[in-house]
Design an enzyme around this catalytic site. Structure first.
Site, mmCIF file in Angstrom:
data_model
loop_
_atom_site.group_PDB
_atom_site.id
_atom_site.type_symbol
_atom_site.label_atom_id
_atom_site.label_comp_id
_atom_site.label_asym_id
_atom_site.label_seq_id
_atom_site.Cartn_x
_atom_site.Cartn_y
_atom_site.Cartn_z
ATOM 1 N N ASP A 11 5.707 -14.675 7.279
ATOM 2 C CA ASP A 11 5.263 -15.379 8.468
ATOM 3 C C ASP A 11 4.821 -16.760 7.976
ATOM 4 O OD1 ASP A 11 4.269 -15.792 11.164
ATOM 5 O OD2 ASP A 11 2.262 -15.477 10.339
ATOM 6 N N ASP A 13 2.484 -19.559 9.849
ATOM 7 C CA ASP A 13 1.105 -19.965 10.127
ATOM 8 C C ASP A 13 0.145 -18.843 9.772
ATOM 9 O OD1 ASP A 13 2.194 -22.345 11.101
ATOM 10 O OD2 ASP A 13 2.261 -21.594 13.156
#
Length: 183
Positions: A11, A13
Site C-alpha cells: 500500500d 499512504d
C-alpha cells in the site's frame, strides 16, 4: 517473473509515505518515511519484485488530478531507482467509495491488475503490506501473506484487532524487509 512468492505488494499512504486524513494532495505533501525508500530498494536488489496497490479516492473527490498523482509516483520511482532498486508496477484506484468499481481495496482489482501485468498465474505466496484492514482483506482474497505495519493507520488497525487474521505485524516497512531478507 516465474515465481509469485518473490513479489511484495505495498500500500502507499501510511506504508511508504506519511498519510493524512486530509489526503496527500500534492508532490510537496508526499513525504516518504525515512527508511521506506531504502527498504524497497533492498527488496528489489534481493530479487523481489516490488509493486504498489493504492486507493486514491482524492482524484474522485476533486482534491488532485491524475497528473498530480503521476508526479508523486514519478518521484517515488526516481528515489527508489536512485537507491538501487526498482518498482515493477504501480496500480491505483481513482474511484470514490460509492462508485461501485472492482479495484478499490478491499476488493481485489488492483492486485489482479498486478498479477496480470506481471503475467503470474496467481499471487499465492506473495506478500501484501498495508496499514489498514482493507489492505489485508485485499491480500487475503488473492492468496497473499499479509503484513500490517504500525505506521500510518496501522496502530489504529492493530488496536481494533478485528479482522487482522494471520497478518504478521511490524513497526514499519523496514522492519518487515529486515525480517523477510534475514529469516
Amino acid at each position: 517473473m516465474a515465481e509469485a512468492t518473490r513479489l511484495v505488494i505495498l500500500d502507499r499512504d501510511g506504508v511508504i509515505n506519511l498519510d493524512s486524513d486530509d489526503y496527500i494532495r500534492s508532490l510537496d505533501e508526499w513525504i516518504p518515511y525515512p527508511t521506506a525508500i531504502e527498504a524497497m530498494a533492498r527488496l528489489s536488489r534481493a530479487g523481489w519484485a516490488v509493486a504498489i496497490a493504492t486507493n486514491q479516492s482524492g482524484i474522485a473527490r476533486g482534491y488532485y488530478d491524475e497528473a498530480t498523482l503521476a508526479s508523486m509516483h514519478t518521484e517515488l520511482e526516481r528515489r527508489v531507482n536512485e537507491a538501487g532498486g526498482a518498482i515493477t508496477h504501480i496500480a491505483y484506484c481513482p474511484h470514490g467509495p460509492d462508485e461501485g468499481c472492482s479495484c478499490r481495496k478491499p476488493l481485489p482489482g488492483l492486485l489482479a491488475e498486478i498479477r496480470d501485468v506481471l503475467r503470474l498465474p496467481n499471487l499465492e505466496g506473495s506478500w501484501m503490506v498495508g496499514d489498514s484492514l482493507r489492505d489485508l482483506q485485499a491480500g487475503e482474497s488473492m492468496g497473499c501473506h499479509t503484513v500490517l505495519v504500525r505506521t500510518g493507520k496501522g496502530r489504529r488497525t492493530e488496536t481494533k484487532g478485528t479482522g487482522i487474521g494471520k497478518a504478521l505485524i511490524f513497526d514499519d516497512l523496514a522492519a518487515f524487509v529486515d525480517w523477510l531478507l534475514n529469516p
